[in-house]
Design an enzyme around this catalytic site. Sequence first.
Site, short mmCIF file in Angstrom:
data_model
loop_
_atom_site.label_atom_id
_atom_site.label_comp_id
_atom_site.label_asym_id
_atom_site.label_seq_id
_atom_site.Cartn_x
_atom_site.Cartn_y
_atom_site.Cartn_z
N ALA A 247 -0.49 -3.41 4.25
CA ALA A 247 0.59 -2.70 3.55
C ALA A 247 -0.02 -1.56 2.75
O ALA A 247 -1.09 -1.69 2.18
CB ALA A 247 1.37 -3.63 2.63
N CYS A 248 0.69 -0.42 2.73
CA CYS A 248 0.28 0.71 1.91
C CYS A 248 1.50 1.23 1.16
O CYS A 248 2.63 0.86 1.49
CB CYS A 248 -0.36 1.82 2.74
SG CYS A 248 0.77 2.66 3.87
N PRO A 249 1.33 2.08 0.15
CA PRO A 249 2.47 2.50 -0.68
C PRO A 249 3.59 3.16 0.10
O PRO A 249 4.76 2.93 -0.16
CB PRO A 249 1.83 3.48 -1.68
CG PRO A 249 0.41 3.07 -1.77
CD PRO A 249 0.05 2.60 -0.39
N THR A 255 -0.59 1.39 7.12
CA THR A 255 -0.20 0.00 7.33
C THR A 255 -0.46 -0.42 8.77
O THR A 255 -1.04 -1.48 9.05
CB THR A 255 1.29 -0.18 7.00
OG1 THR A 255 1.50 0.12 5.62
CG2 THR A 255 1.74 -1.60 7.28
#
Length: 740
Positions: A247-249, A255
């Site tokens: 997961a990334c922002p 991701t």
Amino acid sequence: MSDLITPDLVTLDENLGTDKTTVIGHLARGVVAAGRATNYEDLYADAMARESKTATGVPGGIAIPHCRSAAVTKPTLAMARIRPAVDWGAKDGPADIVFFIAAPEGADQEHLQLLAKLARSLIRKDFTASLRSATSPVQIVELVDGALGLGPAPDSAGSAAGAGGAAAAGAATGATAVGSDAGSRDGGQTGGGQAGGGQAGGGQTGGGQADGTGDGGHGADAPASAGGTGATHTDTSRSRHLVAVTACPTGIAHTYMAADSLAAAAAERGVDLQVETQGSAKSTPLDPSVIRNAEAVIFAVDVDVRDKGRFAGKPLISGPVKRGIDEPGVMIDEALNAVNDPNARRVSGGGGGGEENEGGSGSGGEGFGGQLKRALLTGVSYMIPFVAGGGLLIALGFLLGGYELALSVDDVANGDRMLDGTSILNPPPEGVIPYLGAVFWKIGSLSMGFLVPALAGYIAYALADRPGIAPGFTAGAVAVFMDAGFIGGIIGGLLAGYAARWIGGWNVPSWMRGLMPVVIIPLLASIIASGLMMLVLGGPIAALTLGLNDWLTGLTGVAAIGLGIILGLMMGSDLGGPINKVAYAFAVAGLGEGSFENQVPWEIMAAVMAAGMVPPLGMAFASTVLAKNQFSMALRENGKAAWLLGAAFISEGAIPFAASDFFRVIPSTMLGGAVAGAICLGTGVTSQAPHGGIFVFFAIGNLLMFIVAILAGAAVTGFVYVALKRFVKPRKKVEEPAIA
């Protein structure tokens, strides 16, 4: 054909400068020129804000800057093949292929899935080689459409329409199949001689569609990949079994690239890896049976993992999402080693909020100091909506009903008359507008009443996940009852969180595990934390809080100005970093203690907000008004965006300037912040809102001096910085060449 990219959005073999800011600027202008975004400044600012969080360069000479932006009207890809290559933060060197992904705030799932699929394709060497050998923008568009499964893939693409990219390593060697959850399930099945819907033939990845519906491309026909659950199609009974979450922002590119990099590394090692991608495209959780059979879990994330309790007790390897792209093999090996290591970090048995045995194996372990900082900032971040909503409603109540009428709501007689037995159709004698003011004031004060419990509850949540919330809120309520204020809330939340974390680590019988997070942990942690607050700590903390309030209330003249200078220096020191956040958290946490008898907490909030607005405004003033010819075109564009960011109290608007000239920008912003903070506290400016900058003017007391403080601070920052640029040689010259 895809509508994501068109030939006019492709730039080939041009010199776009030596810094990524100019490359992003060029691509963003192309998106606006194509009619796919309404405003260049906003799009560029959003892209650079995302860039400041995590570098978007990935191995293989690729960069994928990306953002969500309200300025974008249509999901868009813009691509540049640049000469010379530009450093984008990847470990293996600069990038010569840049894909800019611009997504609207409310992008539909179909487009998000396509964007994710492209990101996954970019880790495939055959696809990137085709991009480098293409001779025209039209060929680039055809290659991208092929990778997205929206058109025929040219032979030179190496069947770029194959499954999401992770099969490259596994297809030729016959490695064990690996399921990779892509959220949308596109490109999920890899390795084992299978890729998407086809088998590898002649050493090439099959050309099946990533959702498992296409045909085999270059490989022999084979059943389409099932998708859906990430199930594999080869015998993995003799394989090691791992699970992972990425997961990334932004949830658009990193991701999915991390998921496929980990999948490819696992395939090379004959490991069965199932990946859950928590990205923008619809996320499908891992099957509980898959988690149950996994020997260890990998978190390659830059944000909190959703529902970590599912992985309770599993050995854990964690790190940033970019590590999943750069070092997937290392993370896989660490996870395999952790399986037999009794000291390995594990996901907390109490719901997964924290990781046990920090000194065990694994990378990226969080020390006590980092853990404490994260917990406090989490508590403040979750508390802010209560404070923001409550403070603004109280300010609106004052605006509509007047101070005396709004404050009289809590008087028994006036309260009964103003609110009891009345409605919008049956207002009190004072009229509808004062009545609405009283209603807003009351709702706001009730919202503010949650400040300390929310602070404590979410501090505990950061330490122990969901089982910590109830004990934390209870300890916060006890702190309010004991008049221990926000200091009591912080201590109560820490007690509750660590108690819940400790209890969650107990080795209990299997029949009791289901009761732990919903009954046993909340009960025992509440007894421990609230009991200590009520019986031991509440009284001393209340006395400390009273003493602090008395000291702050008594600040006048030089003492008040001195506090303003200190807060201003902190707000200007690291532009949204830890020091800035400490000052901000101090102001927000004390906001609920403010009243008309004690306005100092409101004054502190005003000083912090004004000082935090100064850095971007000062840089904007310097780069667009004072000395434009001393700044590159990219920084001038940043300066235009910084006007709005500063007005909205977003200190991060000055980061592009600090990144290019840290040792001259930071002293300038600190001096300007100190000036603004000193003027605010010296003249009694107040703010009942914790955020919003000039846009919450109705919540500001002594608005004129608030504006004077901001303008004075911005002027000092701008003039000092321009002077430093002219007369002080930079410690390290990394700016772009100035453009007259």
